[in-house]
Write a protein that holds these residues in place. Structure first.
Motif, mmCIF file in Angstrom:
data_model
loop_
_atom_site.group_PDB
_atom_site.id
_atom_site.type_symbol
_atom_site.label_atom_id
_atom_site.label_comp_id
_atom_site.label_asym_id
_atom_site.label_seq_id
_atom_site.Cartn_x
_atom_site.Cartn_y
_atom_site.Cartn_z
ATOM 1 N N UNK A 1 0.820 -1.224 0.000
ATOM 2 C CA UNK A 1 0.000 0.000 0.000
ATOM 3 C C UNK A 1 0.848 1.266 0.000
ATOM 4 N N UNK A 2 2.160 1.109 -0.015
ATOM 5 C CA UNK A 2 3.033 2.256 -0.189
ATOM 6 C C UNK A 2 3.517 2.914 1.076
ATOM 7 N N UNK A 3 3.269 2.316 2.236
ATOM 8 C CA UNK A 3 3.762 2.884 3.484
ATOM 9 C C UNK A 3 5.247 2.562 3.657
ATOM 10 N N UNK A 4 5.912 3.351 4.477
ATOM 11 C CA UNK A 4 7.352 3.199 4.654
ATOM 12 C C UNK A 4 7.687 1.925 5.422
ATOM 13 N N UNK A 5 8.502 1.071 4.803
ATOM 14 C CA UNK A 5 8.957 -0.141 5.478
ATOM 15 C C UNK A 5 9.932 0.206 6.602
ATOM 16 N N UNK A 6 10.635 1.316 6.453
ATOM 17 C CA UNK A 6 11.550 1.751 7.516
ATOM 18 C C UNK A 6 10.781 1.958 8.816
ATOM 19 N N UNK B 1 17.162 3.580 0.079
ATOM 20 C CA UNK B 1 17.238 2.176 -0.329
ATOM 21 C C UNK B 1 17.972 1.334 0.715
ATOM 22 N N UNK B 2 19.071 1.865 1.252
ATOM 23 C CA UNK B 2 19.841 1.121 2.236
ATOM 24 C C UNK B 2 19.073 0.878 3.519
ATOM 25 N N UNK B 3 18.373 1.906 4.019
ATOM 26 C CA UNK B 3 17.600 1.741 5.246
ATOM 27 C C UNK B 3 16.412 0.817 5.038
ATOM 28 N N UNK B 4 15.775 0.895 3.869
ATOM 29 C CA UNK B 4 14.678 -0.029 3.568
ATOM 30 C C UNK B 4 15.150 -1.476 3.697
#
Length: 463
Positions: A19-24, A321-324
């Motif tokens: 749904x586009x929420x931040x995985x972080x 990208x790295x934090x994800x």
């Protein structure tokens, strides 16, 4: 109950990612929520001692690769190299072969030892430019890059230096070239089936009158003020990265020995690292540095005026990208420590056929953890001795066990919460809703290939 907790955490993270929420933000929420339902008193210890340790450990290992890869990709775009490569490939293969061209370039880079994360950064600029020129919807680009970088050259083609093909060597006593016939057959299956699917999707879009699209994120329109670059010069940085990576990967262990150590002050503390762990990473970092210097040396005039803004964009993309990916890694470590995860592993051991058992076990654990290397390491770490014993009972060579394990790892790992998928979508400026369906189709093809080579082995006995 513990099994339900594991699945709930997994599906929750998949849902928020889709749904586009931040995985972080939500990877730690999902992981700690699962721990809270299992043992509330363990939350602070597991968060700080497991989730954060694994997350920071991933950043320690791989963030420089993300950063250098992002800068490398941005510079070849600013220098006009990507546009030149696109034009040359289109002229060579024709505009109808744009998808094949991108897949082949990605395959060459990953088989040459360039990290698949780096390939995403390097491939995106001229992949987007090619799709723009020939009018293919940008939403298909992530699946095309995934087929070239995440599939057959990541774990199937014999000799690939990617981690998924290296991990089984330590458990089965094999080499990266294990079961070459099965590897080649599996690679052909994945390539042909994947290209056929993507071309079908391209033709569907063409018949519907859909073009590249507008309003996309992470777009930079071609700068016509940049003079044309000869194609051989444009491809030189890619060649430098590939060749340098092979060179350094071969020589670094000899330069440093088993333990790399350094002391800056006589009598001061010595810093010591395991060369086996770091050699591949140092090789990629050194290769990317040489690639960046090559782009700057031959494209300085075009880069100079745009370097400040371009480098900021690259750094921002690398951080995200790295934090994800790092938070995904931490999530997988927590899920693997839950009691419910042991239930899942135990259930998988009941499958009688050793090759099918191995394939289902590895791809399931890779899917749950969202990591091919993570799922493969967990599966073989827990069950390698069982797999070896069953293989000996059924007369199955360990080379075959190696190849099936490697191929299965790169299948269902690419669920919506997978770090590489999130990185790919972040770099391309697209969302799960726009592009994940086609990425998942490539995932299904890749998963099917593991069982295809099992059938081929039983029918022919060749490996």
């Amino acid at each position: 109950m513990s099994f339900v907790v594991c699945l709930a955490a997994l599906f929750f993270l998949m849902l928020v990612a889709y749904r586009g929420f931040s995985v972080i933000l939500f990877a730690p929420v999902a992981a700690i929520g699962a721990v809270l339902l299992t043992d509330p008193a363990a939350v602070p210890v597991i968060f700080s001692g497991l989730f954060m340790e694994k997350m920071v450990g991933f950043i320690k290992l791989y963030f420089p690769v993300f950063l250098l890869g992002a800068i490398f990709g941005k510079l070849i775009e600013l220098a006009g190299f990507s546009r030149s490569i696109v034009s040359a490939v289109v002229n060579l293969l024709g505009p109808t072969r744009a998808i094949v061209s991108i897949v082949l370039v990605g395959a060459v880079l990953t088989y040459g030892g360039v990290s698949l994360f780096v390939v995403v950064f390097a491939l995106y600029p001229f992949g987007a430019e090619m799709f723009r020129q020939v009018g293919i919807p940008k939403r298909l680009l992530p699946a095309v890059i995934a087929l070239g970088a995440f599939s057959f050259t990541a774990d199937t083609l014999p000799g690939t230096p990617q981690l998924q093909n290296i991990i089984p060597t330590a458990f089965f006593g094999t080499t990266a070239y294990a079961a070459p016939i099965l590897g080649i057959v599996g690679s052909i299956f994945i390539f042909v089936t994947g290209i056929a699917y993507l071309e079908f999707r391209r033709m569907q879009a063409h018949r519907a009158g859909e073009g590249y699209g507008t309003g996309h994120l992470n777009e930079s329109l071609p700068d016509d003020s940049v003079p044309p670059v000869p194609p051989l010069l444009a491809v030189l940085p890619l060649v430098v990265v590939g060749v340098a990576n092979l060179f350094f990967a071969w020589h670094i262990p000899g330069w440093f020995g088993p333990q790399a150590s350094a002391t800056l002050v006589e009598g001061g503390p010595a810093v010591s690292l395991d060369t086996h762990v770091w050699a591949g990473i140092w090789a990629v970092e050194a290769a990317l540095l040489l690639g960046i210097l090559t782009v700057v040396a031959f494209g300085y005039r075009a880069i100079a005026g745009h370097f400040a803004g371009g480098s900021k964009e690259a750094v921002g993309g690398a951080l995200l990208a790295g934090l994800n990916t790092a938070t995904e890694y931490g999530f997988g470590a927590v899920i693997a420590a839950l009691p419910g995860f042991l239930v899942i592993k135990a259930a998988l051991t009941s499958i009688p056929n050793p090759l099918i058992n191995e394939a289902i076990t590895v791809t399931t654990l890779a899917g749950i953890t969202g990591s091919a290397s993570g799922g493969l390491s967990i599966a073989l770490g827990a069950m390698a001795q069982q797999f070896i014993a069953e293989a000996q009972t059924y007369g199955i060579p360990l080379e075959v066990m190696h190849r099936v394990a490697s191929m299965a790892a790169g299948g269902m790992d690419t669920l919506p919460h997978n770090g590489a998928v999130i990185t790919l979508l972040t770099v391309t400026g697209l969302t799960h809703r726009q592009s994940y369906g086609d990425i998942f189709a490539v995932t299904i093809i890749k998963t099917t290939a593991a069982f295809f080579v099992i059938g081929f082995y039983y029918l022919t006995g060749l490996y």
